[in-house]
Motif scaffolding. Sequence first.
Motif, PDB file in Angstrom:
ATOM      1  N   VAL A 160       8.763  11.913   6.361  1.00 52.84           N
ATOM      2  CA  VAL A 160       7.582  11.554   5.691  1.00 52.84           C
ATOM      3  C   VAL A 160       7.271   9.941   5.423  1.00 52.84           C
ATOM      4  O   VAL A 160       8.187   9.263   4.673  1.00 52.84           O
ATOM      5  N   VAL A 161       6.122   9.586   5.787  1.00 48.14           N
ATOM      6  CA  VAL A 161       5.764   8.202   5.656  1.00 48.14           C
ATOM      7  C   VAL A 161       4.390   7.912   4.980  1.00 48.14           C
ATOM      8  O   VAL A 161       3.410   8.523   5.489  1.00 48.14           O
ATOM      9  N   VAL A 162       4.277   7.560   3.856  1.00 44.10           N
ATOM     10  CA  VAL A 162       3.052   7.007   3.155  1.00 44.10           C
ATOM     11  C   VAL A 162       2.550   5.495   3.518  1.00 44.10           C
ATOM     12  O   VAL A 162       3.577   4.724   3.257  1.00 44.10           O
ATOM     13  N   HIS A 163       1.564   5.251   4.268  1.00 46.36           N
ATOM     14  CA  HIS A 163       1.100   3.985   4.587  1.00 46.36           C
ATOM     15  C   HIS A 163       0.283   3.180   3.484  1.00 46.36           C
ATOM     16  O   HIS A 163      -0.293   3.926   2.837  1.00 46.36           O
ATOM     17  N   GLY A 164       0.247   2.106   3.725  1.00 45.03           N
ATOM     18  CA  GLY A 164      -0.707   1.138   3.071  1.00 45.03           C
ATOM     19  C   GLY A 164      -0.078   0.352   1.878  1.00 45.03           C
ATOM     20  O   GLY A 164       0.187   0.950   0.651  1.00 45.03           O
ATOM     21  N   LEU A 165       0.055  -0.847   2.238  1.00 44.17           N
ATOM     22  CA  LEU A 165       0.910  -1.766   1.195  1.00 44.17           C
ATOM     23  C   LEU A 165      -0.131  -2.355   0.245  1.00 44.17           C
ATOM     24  O   LEU A 165      -1.424  -2.526   0.302  1.00 44.17           O
ATOM     25  N   ASP A 166       0.608  -3.036  -0.790  1.00 51.08           N
ATOM     26  CA  ASP A 166      -0.236  -3.470  -2.003  1.00 51.08           C
ATOM     27  C   ASP A 166      -0.105  -5.152  -1.553  1.00 51.08           C
ATOM     28  O   ASP A 166       0.845  -5.480  -1.410  1.00 51.08           O
ATOM     29  N   PRO A 167      -1.479  -5.638  -1.351  1.00 49.26           N
ATOM     30  CA  PRO A 167      -1.305  -7.385  -0.961  1.00 49.26           C
ATOM     31  C   PRO A 167      -0.603  -8.013  -2.196  1.00 49.26           C
ATOM     32  O   PRO A 167      -0.048  -9.115  -1.937  1.00 49.26           O
ATOM     33  N   ALA A 168      -0.578  -7.560  -3.248  1.00 48.60           N
ATOM     34  CA  ALA A 168      -0.017  -8.271  -4.300  1.00 48.60           C
ATOM     35  C   ALA A 168       1.302  -8.436  -4.396  1.00 48.60           C
ATOM     36  O   ALA A 168       1.976  -9.235  -5.164  1.00 48.60           O
ATOM     37  N   THR A 169       1.977  -7.299  -3.621  1.00 49.34           N
ATOM     38  CA  THR A 169       3.503  -7.197  -3.813  1.00 49.34           C
ATOM     39  C   THR A 169       4.213  -7.233  -2.426  1.00 49.34           C
ATOM     40  O   THR A 169       5.409  -7.071  -2.255  1.00 49.34           O
ATOM     41  N   ALA A 170       3.292  -7.328  -1.415  1.00 47.06           N
ATOM     42  CA  ALA A 170       3.918  -7.189   0.003  1.00 47.06           C
ATOM     43  C   ALA A 170       4.782  -8.476   0.424  1.00 47.06           C
ATOM     44  O   ALA A 170       5.673  -8.264   1.495  1.00 47.06           O
ATOM     45  N   GLY A 171       4.481  -9.326  -0.428  1.00 42.64           N
ATOM     46  CA  GLY A 171       5.392 -10.496  -0.303  1.00 42.64           C
ATOM     47  C   GLY A 171       4.998 -11.478   1.068  1.00 42.64           C
ATOM     48  O   GLY A 171       5.932 -12.115   1.718  1.00 42.64           O
ATOM     49  N   VAL A 172       3.953 -11.458   1.580  1.00 48.32           N
ATOM     50  CA  VAL A 172       3.491 -12.084   2.876  1.00 48.32           C
ATOM     51  C   VAL A 172       2.093 -12.750   2.459  1.00 48.32           C
ATOM     52  O   VAL A 172       1.370 -12.393   1.686  1.00 48.32           O
ATOM     53  N   PRO A 173       1.931 -13.765   3.133  1.00 41.50           N
ATOM     54  CA  PRO A 173       0.468 -14.631   3.049  1.00 41.50           C
ATOM     55  C   PRO A 173      -0.689 -13.620   3.369  1.00 41.50           C
ATOM     56  O   PRO A 173      -0.327 -12.621   4.215  1.00 41.50           O
ATOM     57  N   ALA A 174      -1.789 -13.889   2.682  1.00 45.24           N
ATOM     58  CA  ALA A 174      -2.986 -13.232   3.069  1.00 45.24           C
ATOM     59  C   ALA A 174      -3.429 -12.921   4.628  1.00 45.24           C
ATOM     60  O   ALA A 174      -3.753 -11.966   5.015  1.00 45.24           O
ATOM     61  N   GLU A 175      -3.178 -14.115   5.088  1.00 45.07           N
ATOM     62  CA  GLU A 175      -3.502 -14.080   6.548  1.00 45.07           C
ATOM     63  C   GLU A 175      -2.610 -13.046   7.370  1.00 45.07           C
ATOM     64  O   GLU A 175      -3.080 -12.527   8.590  1.00 45.07           O
ATOM     65  N   VAL A 176      -1.438 -12.967   6.953  1.00 40.32           N
ATOM     66  CA  VAL A 176      -0.431 -12.077   7.741  1.00 40.32           C
ATOM     67  C   VAL A 176      -0.956 -10.555   7.290  1.00 40.32           C
ATOM     68  O   VAL A 176      -0.912  -9.671   8.133  1.00 40.32           O
ATOM     69  N   PHE A 177      -1.037 -10.398   5.974  1.00 38.54           N
ATOM     70  CA  PHE A 177      -1.760  -8.924   5.654  1.00 38.54           C
ATOM     71  C   PHE A 177      -2.823  -8.581   6.260  1.00 38.54           C
ATOM     72  O   PHE A 177      -2.823  -7.325   6.547  1.00 38.54           O
ATOM     73  N   SER A 178      -3.693  -9.167   6.104  1.00 39.59           N
ATOM     74  CA  SER A 178      -5.110  -8.936   7.009  1.00 39.59           C
ATOM     75  C   SER A 178      -5.130  -9.223   8.354  1.00 39.59           C
ATOM     76  O   SER A 178      -6.307  -9.008   8.845  1.00 39.59           O
ATOM     77  N   SER A 179      -4.040  -9.457   9.059  1.00 35.40           N
ATOM     78  CA  SER A 179      -3.944  -9.799  10.564  1.00 35.40           C
ATOM     79  C   SER A 179      -4.306  -8.378  11.055  1.00 35.40           C
ATOM     80  O   SER A 179      -4.067  -7.198  10.619  1.00 35.40           O
ATOM     81  N   PRO A 180      -4.809  -8.322  12.262  1.00 38.66           N
ATOM     82  CA  PRO A 180      -4.862  -6.911  12.877  1.00 38.66           C
ATOM     83  C   PRO A 180      -3.937  -5.845  13.060  1.00 38.66           C
ATOM     84  O   PRO A 180      -2.644  -6.489  13.359  1.00 38.66           O
ATOM     85  N   SER A 181      -3.984  -4.929  12.720  1.00 42.39           N
ATOM     86  CA  SER A 181      -2.943  -3.766  12.765  1.00 42.39           C
ATOM     87  C   SER A 181      -2.585  -3.515  14.190  1.00 42.39           C
ATOM     88  O   SER A 181      -3.583  -3.389  15.080  1.00 42.39           O
ATOM     89  N   GLU A 182      -1.408  -3.192  14.539  1.00 45.59           N
ATOM     90  CA  GLU A 182      -1.110  -3.072  15.963  1.00 45.59           C
ATOM     91  C   GLU A 182      -1.591  -1.411  16.088  1.00 45.59           C
ATOM     92  O   GLU A 182      -1.543  -1.342  17.404  1.00 45.59           O
ATOM     93  N   LEU A 183      -1.937  -0.466  15.477  1.00 43.09           N
ATOM     94  CA  LEU A 183      -2.167   0.688  15.394  1.00 43.09           C
ATOM     95  C   LEU A 183      -3.697   0.531  15.928  1.00 43.09           C
ATOM     96  O   LEU A 183      -4.342   1.477  16.638  1.00 43.09           O
ATOM     97  N   ASN A 184      -4.663  -0.188  14.982  1.00 45.26           N
ATOM     98  CA  ASN A 184      -6.043  -0.395  15.484  1.00 45.26           C
ATOM     99  C   ASN A 184      -6.542  -1.575  14.667  1.00 45.26           C
ATOM    100  O   ASN A 184      -6.362  -2.017  13.797  1.00 45.26           O
ATOM    101  N   PRO A 185      -6.867  -2.650  15.693  1.00 46.48           N
ATOM    102  CA  PRO A 185      -7.243  -3.937  15.260  1.00 46.48           C
ATOM    103  C   PRO A 185      -8.393  -4.030  14.409  1.00 46.48           C
ATOM    104  O   PRO A 185      -8.423  -5.095  13.554  1.00 46.48           O
ATOM    105  N   ASP A 186      -9.238  -2.842  13.964  1.00 44.81           N
ATOM    106  CA  ASP A 186     -10.268  -2.829  13.086  1.00 44.81           C
ATOM    107  C   ASP A 186      -9.530  -2.801  11.851  1.00 44.81           C
ATOM    108  O   ASP A 186     -10.308  -3.289  10.844  1.00 44.81           O
ATOM    109  N   LEU A 187      -8.359  -2.530  11.598  1.00 43.75           N
ATOM    110  CA  LEU A 187      -7.786  -2.130  10.225  1.00 43.75           C
ATOM    111  C   LEU A 187      -6.893  -3.542  10.022  1.00 43.75           C
ATOM    112  O   LEU A 187      -6.041  -3.809  10.896  1.00 43.75           O
ATOM    113  N   PRO A 188      -6.668  -3.903   8.531  1.00 48.18           N
ATOM    114  CA  PRO A 188      -5.590  -4.779   8.241  1.00 48.18           C
ATOM    115  C   PRO A 188      -4.024  -4.294   8.549  1.00 48.18           C
ATOM    116  O   PRO A 188      -3.938  -3.057   8.085  1.00 48.18           O
ATOM    117  N   LEU A 189      -3.223  -5.090   9.039  1.00 40.19           N
ATOM    118  CA  LEU A 189      -1.787  -4.819   9.162  1.00 40.19           C
ATOM    119  C   LEU A 189      -1.323  -4.045   8.010  1.00 40.19           C
ATOM    120  O   LEU A 189      -0.619  -3.365   8.054  1.00 40.19           O
TER     121      LEU A 189
END
Length: 257
Positions: free
Chosen positions: A164-193
């Motif tokens: 079981v996998v629950v998706h969706g990270l918290d930008p406040a705790t993910a530990g990456v810069p905002a530009e990485v967090f919001s870069s295009p998802s490899e699953l759907n470029p319309d969604l943030p990584l």
Amino acid sequence: MNKMRFLAVPALAISAVALAGSPAMAAHDGTYSSTLGQLNGTTGTGTITLDVAGDQATVNLQVSGLAQTFMDAPYPHVQHIHGGAQGVCPTPANDANGDGIVNVAEGAPGYGDILTTLTTSGATTPAEGLNLALGGQGGTYSINRTITLDDATQKSLAAGTAVVVVHGLDPATAGVPAEVFSSPSELNPDLPLGATSPALCGTLVKAQMGAMPYGGADTGVAQETGSNAGMVALGGGLVLAVAAGGTFAVRRSSARA
Ligand SMILES: [Cu+2]
């Protein structure tokens, strides 16, 4: 005489139901559960229980403390039963591209493809995998519903590789810069990584029949032990009901003492 009849009728009825209702147990029948582990800086928690009989599964998913909002709306957490691979969750070591987030592409070699989407309502097919409207909404939610498992999911449960996998990270705790967090998802470029990457993950583990809490044995209530032994043959649900009754009896006598 009348009392005897009243006791006998329900017993016969239960036996008839048990015989008619259990033609043959499938190999994957049983109760599966997992305490989900945290990935990618997630601070929330989750547990899931799956009661499976044939192609029917009653899902009880409890999630709390995940990212709450996304673009001023409840954060949509898509969630799935993955399978068909090694049955394991990724670790930070699986971050192959070194961007600081273990994404789905990096986790899937361990946990496999989407087999079932744990939607809040409606279809549960892989096609709904990124349907944000049917994901968990907000940081804390639960799903309690009975769904139909497809053949691939049943096989993965039997093989012990369902995850079981629950998706969706918290930008406040993910530990990456905002530009990485919001870069295009490899699953759907319309969604943030960050929105599609795995936040919680756990392999579904089947409860062993021998580990069932039969109760009675150490409660000192000899007569209930006898009736438990008779009930075991009727199925897991009744065994649990009997065990719960036994626990209640113990608590009640403790309270008196
Ligand atoms: Cu998934």
